[in-house]
Design a protein around this motif. Structure first.
Motif, mmCIF file in Angstrom:
data_model
loop_
_atom_site.group_PDB
_atom_site.id
_atom_site.type_symbol
_atom_site.label_atom_id
_atom_site.label_comp_id
_atom_site.label_asym_id
_atom_site.label_seq_id
_atom_site.Cartn_x
_atom_site.Cartn_y
_atom_site.Cartn_z
ATOM 1 N N TYR A 56 0.840 -1.199 0.000
ATOM 2 C CA TYR A 56 0.000 0.000 0.000
ATOM 3 C C TYR A 56 0.878 1.254 0.000
ATOM 4 O O TYR A 56 1.830 1.327 0.781
ATOM 5 C CB TYR A 56 -0.880 0.009 1.251
ATOM 6 C CG TYR A 56 -1.827 1.175 1.310
ATOM 7 C CD1 TYR A 56 -3.066 1.094 0.709
ATOM 8 C CD2 TYR A 56 -1.483 2.359 1.951
ATOM 9 C CE1 TYR A 56 -3.943 2.159 0.748
ATOM 10 C CE2 TYR A 56 -2.350 3.430 1.990
ATOM 11 C CZ TYR A 56 -3.583 3.322 1.391
ATOM 12 O OH TYR A 56 -4.446 4.389 1.431
ATOM 13 N N ASN A 61 -5.141 -0.017 -3.144
ATOM 14 C CA ASN A 61 -5.887 -0.271 -1.911
ATOM 15 C C ASN A 61 -7.198 0.501 -1.778
ATOM 16 O O ASN A 61 -7.456 1.096 -0.735
ATOM 17 C CB ASN A 61 -4.989 0.031 -0.708
ATOM 18 C CG ASN A 61 -3.909 -1.014 -0.550
ATOM 19 O OD1 ASN A 61 -4.109 -2.167 -0.886
ATOM 20 N ND2 ASN A 61 -2.768 -0.620 -0.044
ATOM 21 N N SER A 77 -8.799 0.505 4.748
ATOM 22 C CA SER A 77 -7.808 -0.023 5.682
ATOM 23 C C SER A 77 -7.487 0.947 6.811
ATOM 24 O O SER A 77 -6.952 0.539 7.846
ATOM 25 C CB SER A 77 -6.516 -0.356 4.922
ATOM 26 O OG SER A 77 -6.780 -1.252 3.877
ATOM 27 N N GLY A 109 -10.776 -0.679 8.842
ATOM 28 C CA GLY A 109 -9.853 -1.416 9.680
ATOM 29 C C GLY A 109 -10.244 -2.847 9.964
ATOM 30 O O GLY A 109 -9.917 -3.382 11.020
ATOM 31 N N THR A 111 -9.478 -6.522 8.863
ATOM 32 C CA THR A 111 -8.456 -7.212 8.075
ATOM 33 C C THR A 111 -9.015 -8.315 7.199
ATOM 34 O O THR A 111 -8.311 -8.805 6.316
ATOM 35 C CB THR A 111 -7.365 -7.800 8.981
ATOM 36 O OG1 THR A 111 -7.941 -8.790 9.849
ATOM 37 C CG2 THR A 111 -6.699 -6.717 9.817
ATOM 38 N N CYS A 114 -10.425 -5.573 4.206
ATOM 39 C CA CYS A 114 -9.646 -4.425 3.755
ATOM 40 C C CYS A 114 -8.244 -4.842 3.341
ATOM 41 O O CYS A 114 -7.639 -5.710 3.976
ATOM 42 C CB CYS A 114 -9.559 -3.387 4.869
ATOM 43 S SG CYS A 114 -11.177 -2.856 5.486
ATOM 44 N N TRP A 116 -4.193 -4.785 2.945
ATOM 45 C CA TRP A 116 -3.165 -4.534 3.963
ATOM 46 C C TRP A 116 -2.769 -3.066 4.000
ATOM 47 O O TRP A 116 -2.707 -2.382 2.979
ATOM 48 C CB TRP A 116 -1.925 -5.376 3.662
ATOM 49 C CG TRP A 116 -0.829 -5.185 4.659
ATOM 50 C CD1 TRP A 116 -0.646 -5.858 5.828
ATOM 51 C CD2 TRP A 116 0.240 -4.225 4.591
ATOM 52 N NE1 TRP A 116 0.456 -5.389 6.498
ATOM 53 C CE2 TRP A 116 1.029 -4.383 5.765
ATOM 54 C CE3 TRP A 116 0.614 -3.257 3.670
ATOM 55 C CZ2 TRP A 116 2.160 -3.612 6.026
ATOM 56 C CZ3 TRP A 116 1.732 -2.478 3.932
ATOM 57 C CH2 TRP A 116 2.492 -2.661 5.095
ATOM 58 N N ASP A 117 -2.476 -2.598 5.215
ATOM 59 C CA ASP A 117 -2.053 -1.215 5.403
ATOM 60 C C ASP A 117 -1.134 -1.161 6.611
ATOM 61 O O ASP A 117 -1.325 -1.895 7.578
ATOM 62 C CB ASP A 117 -3.273 -0.321 5.632
ATOM 63 C CG ASP A 117 -2.903 1.134 5.794
ATOM 64 O OD1 ASP A 117 -2.714 1.795 4.761
ATOM 65 O OD2 ASP A 117 -2.797 1.606 6.936
ATOM 66 N N TYR A 129 -4.742 7.432 0.682
ATOM 67 C CA TYR A 129 -5.875 6.581 0.316
ATOM 68 C C TYR A 129 -6.880 7.298 -0.566
ATOM 69 O O TYR A 129 -7.560 6.681 -1.381
ATOM 70 C CB TYR A 129 -6.569 6.076 1.582
ATOM 71 C CG TYR A 129 -7.740 5.157 1.324
ATOM 72 C CD1 TYR A 129 -7.539 3.828 0.972
ATOM 73 C CD2 TYR A 129 -9.048 5.627 1.433
ATOM 74 C CE1 TYR A 129 -8.616 2.993 0.735
ATOM 75 C CE2 TYR A 129 -10.129 4.799 1.192
ATOM 76 C CZ TYR A 129 -9.910 3.484 0.846
ATOM 77 O OH TYR A 129 -10.979 2.657 0.601
ATOM 78 N N PHE A 373 -3.450 -4.374 10.950
ATOM 79 C CA PHE A 373 -2.682 -5.446 10.319
ATOM 80 C C PHE A 373 -1.437 -5.801 11.135
ATOM 81 O O PHE A 373 -0.972 -6.937 11.097
ATOM 82 C CB PHE A 373 -2.332 -5.076 8.879
ATOM 83 C CG PHE A 373 -3.514 -5.193 7.960
ATOM 84 C CD1 PHE A 373 -3.780 -6.372 7.286
ATOM 85 C CD2 PHE A 373 -4.377 -4.122 7.793
ATOM 86 C CE1 PHE A 373 -4.890 -6.489 6.459
ATOM 87 C CE2 PHE A 373 -5.483 -4.221 6.966
ATOM 88 C CZ PHE A 373 -5.748 -5.416 6.297
#
Length: 713
Positions: A56, A61, A77, A109, A111, A114, A116-117, A129, A373
């Protein structure tokens, strides 16, 4: 199991709750049919499950879903911890997709859904974003227009979109909703390089909007990690050491075991009590008779800066230009000084809370975190399972400021859930929050500079010890400069980490205080000194905007009026702050009367939200500059609650005025952190202007102000 239960991780169907990976068909069964848009590198793909890569934002994303009920879900994310991106992100998508703002649901948020971040930090959410989200919305809109054109056998140019409904320009009765187009379908189409709307056509983005989470938070309906309750859930209390780096010698848990219903768990150095009543769990853990071996304290508040200077290595060059020797030769006068800041806590309203539910096929963690994450990674490592078998759900977060990442609380909760076979909630007390906080590091900044006969800065030499380099690049037109940073492990007696505007608060306090000292040496007022040494037109514009709003003329300091200035470039957001203070010379107490802040953060998405973020940053910055300090002796943290750690109170808040400088030629930059970074220096300069005494240490407590006055005398 309802869609709402699934998205919030509350299960009433064991088979569904144990799934860790979903096919497109499975996902649609659970969450309803719809158009899914997910960006991968260079193209848009329609898929139900986001990629699990860690690139990301290079893979964009951005992920959205148009449901068959007409609502639009955005799987983001980033997390919402009070900064307001739950609203500004929705505005950006609503603009490009042409849907009503109140038809958007932000899922943040999680996982499972969403991409990965690395975490919600650095005022980078909208900046990083937002652009791919806009492109996702623009491309989804173009695909839907194409589908409607095929349905009506018309050219897409004949169609218009409003609030998720596509109609024929010449025959408005011929229309179809987005939901009507995608209902029951799985669509796989690509229209590359769809342009986003020009700003001149915006009707949602750029408009002041009330926060989408305001009403549920005011009504007490918003869910935080501590509000999630599962069947058979137990509350955990963990035995804590009296000081950092203490070694457990022995522990007698027999009295804790006598508490009815208490489950005592001992695994190596993890000793905890679980109970269905949190108060009884706390009572039981207090009955554990523990013996500790304590380390010898080596540093405290009084010796920390000497410790840092003695431990600092030579450092590395961060930025430089020209030759310092030439700059020194050109100087008619030279100055040098040191500036210091003590350890500062994050002190969020909501202490860290985590709920873990370990099951055979899926571990679910609800965490108050900025980095879901990272929490997933920590949880998986704690019980030695693949990350794909951990789902982290982030409810609303009650403040983070860089302090809520991942760590022991995640490991402890997951282990305790696995051992006990129950869902386990672990909520820190305020004392634990202070004890285990990764404080903003104590630091030293050493500065040297010179002026020529015209009051121009000829060289700038800056050495930063034990904090970050952010915002340390000189903003003034200086021909010869060098900035070095130095750090070493094992110096701090406890954890340190990012604190709202990492490094910048320390650096801007030192640099802009020193700039005022140069202005005094040059014999000019602090505003004209800055303008005379600036060539960056953006910064000049911001300073002038703050000046115009402030409405007072600056004079050579100290003028006795208590006016101060500070400005900086924070990750390409430009900010200038002017403050007015009154100082009681007999007590050293500062009353901040007025603060004006002008900020250029590029295109403004939500002016109302931006104003709130600036006001919040200034409010937080007031106590960080004047009162916040962790008192310690070695690993013993003496500051344990708000009775000893004063944050800004309602009675402390001055009149705050913001100036938003719209700069639509520049994409949106960060908003949440820039303003706080200038508060310390603006107040320091205002205190000097009022008293003629310079305070070199944060926080500028009444005692330090009185000491500066005595030093002046």
């Amino acid at each position: 199991m309802s869609k709402e239960q699934f998205l919030h991780g509350i299960d009433d169907d064991d088979n569904l709750s144990q799934r860790t990976q979903f096919s497109r068909r499975d996902f649609l069964k659970i969450s309803g049919s719809g158009l899914f848009v997910f960006y991968t590198t260079g193209a848009m793909a329609m898929t139900a499950v986001p990629q699990r890569g860690r690139a990301y934002p290079s893979d964009f994303n951005a992920y959205l879903k148009i449901g068959d009920n007409g609502r639009v879900a955005v799987y983001c994310s980033k997390i919402e911890m009070g900064q307001g991106i739950i609203t500004s992100m929705a505005q950006m998508l609503a603009e490009e997709l042409d849907v009503a703002l109140d038809s958007i649901d932000m899922v943040m948020g999680d996982t499972l859904f969403c991409p990965w971040d690395s975490g919600t930090t650095g005022s980078r959410s909208t900046k990083n974003y937002g652009p791919p989200l806009r492109r996702a919305g623009a491309e989804a809109r173009a695909i839907l227009l194409q589908m409607a054109a095929e349905k009506f056998d018309l050219s897409p140019d004949r169609l218009v979109v409003k609030n998720g409904t596509i109609s024929d320009k010449t025959n408005p009765a011929r229309k179809v909703t987005y939901a009507g187009l995608v209902k029951g379908k799985q669509i796989d189409r690509l229209i590359p390089d769809v342009p986003i709307k020009p700003i001149a056509e915006h009707t949602v983005s750029g408009q002041p909007m009330m926060r989408m989470d305001a009403r549920p938070k005011v009504k007490g309906e918003a869910k935080f990690a501590g509000d999630i309750v599962l069947p058979d859930m137990l509350y955990a209390k963990v035995l804590r050491p009296p000081v950092h780096d203490a070694t457990l010698v022995s522990a007698d848990v027999s009295k804790a075991e006598d508490i009815a219903g208490a489950m005592v768990i001992q695994e190596e150095e993890l000793i905890a009590v679980l109970h269905n009543d949190p108060e009884l769990a706390e009572k039981a853990i207090a009955l554990v008779d523990a013996k500790w071996e304590l380390p010898e304290p080596k540093v405290d508040n009084r010796s920390i800066f000497d410790t840092l200077k003695n431990a600092a290595p030579d450092g590395r060059i961060y930025v430089e230009d020209g030759k310092l020797s030439d700059g020194r030769s050109a100087a008619k006068q030279q100055l040098e000084s040191e500036f210091y800041n003590h350890y500062v806590a994050h002190a969020p309203m909501e202490p860290y809370t985590v709920l873990a539910h370990v099951q055979d096929e899926l571990t679910t963690v609800w965490a108050s975190t900025q980095a879901p994450f990272r929490v997933r990674q920590t949880a998986a490592a704690a019980i030695d399972i693949p990350e794909e078998k951990v789902r982290v759900i982030t409810p609303f977060v009650g403040g983070g400021f860089g302090g809520k990442k991942s760590g022991r609380q995640i490991t402890e909760a997951v282990k305790l859930s696995k051992i006990s076979g129950h869902p386990v909630q672990l909520a820190w007390t305020r004392k634990e929050e202070f004890f285990y906080d990764a404080f903003r590091p104590a630091a030293v900044v050493q500065l040297k500079s010179g002026l020529n006969a015209k009051g121009r800065i000829t060289f700038w030499e800056c050495d930063i010890l034990f904090t970050g380099s952010r915002s340390s690049e000189p903003i003034y037109n200086i021909p010869h400069y060098r900035v070095k940073t130095a750090s070493a492990g094992g110096v701090h007696p406890f954890a340190t980490g990012a604190w709202r505007g990492p490094g910048s608060n320390t650096n801007v306090f030192a640099m802009e205080s020193f700039t005022d000292m140069l202005a005094v040496a040059a014999g000019t007022d602090p505003l004209n000194f800055r303008l005379n040494n600036l060539s960056d037109q953006r910064m000049i514009r911001v300073l002038r905007a703050a000046r115009d709003k402030f409405g007072h003329e600056f004079k050579k300091g100290p003028s006795g009026r208590g006016y101060g200035i500070a400005c900086t470039n924070y990750l390409n957001s430009y900010v200038a702050t002017m403050a007015q203070v009154a100082v009681d010379k007999s007590t050293g107490k500062v009353k901040v009367q007025r603060v004006v802040c002008a900020q250029d953060m590029g295109e403004i998405i939500n002016p109302q939200g931006a104003k709130l973020q600036i006001e919040g940053g200034i409010t937080m910055g007031l106590s960080a500059a004047l009162s916040e300090e962790i008192e310690f002796n070695g690993g013993a943290i003496h500051t344990q609650n708000f009775d000893a750690y004063r944050i800004t109170r309602f009675s402390d808040v001055p009149k705050i005025e913001t100036v938003l400088i719209d700069n639509p030629e520049l994409p949106p930059q960060g908003c949440g952190e820039p303003a706080i970074t200038t508060v310390g220096a603006a107040l320091a300069n205002a205190i000097f202007d009022a008293l003629g005494a310079r305070v070199h240490t944060l926080p500028m407590t009444p005692q330090r102000i009185l000491a500066a006055l005595r030093g002046k005398a």
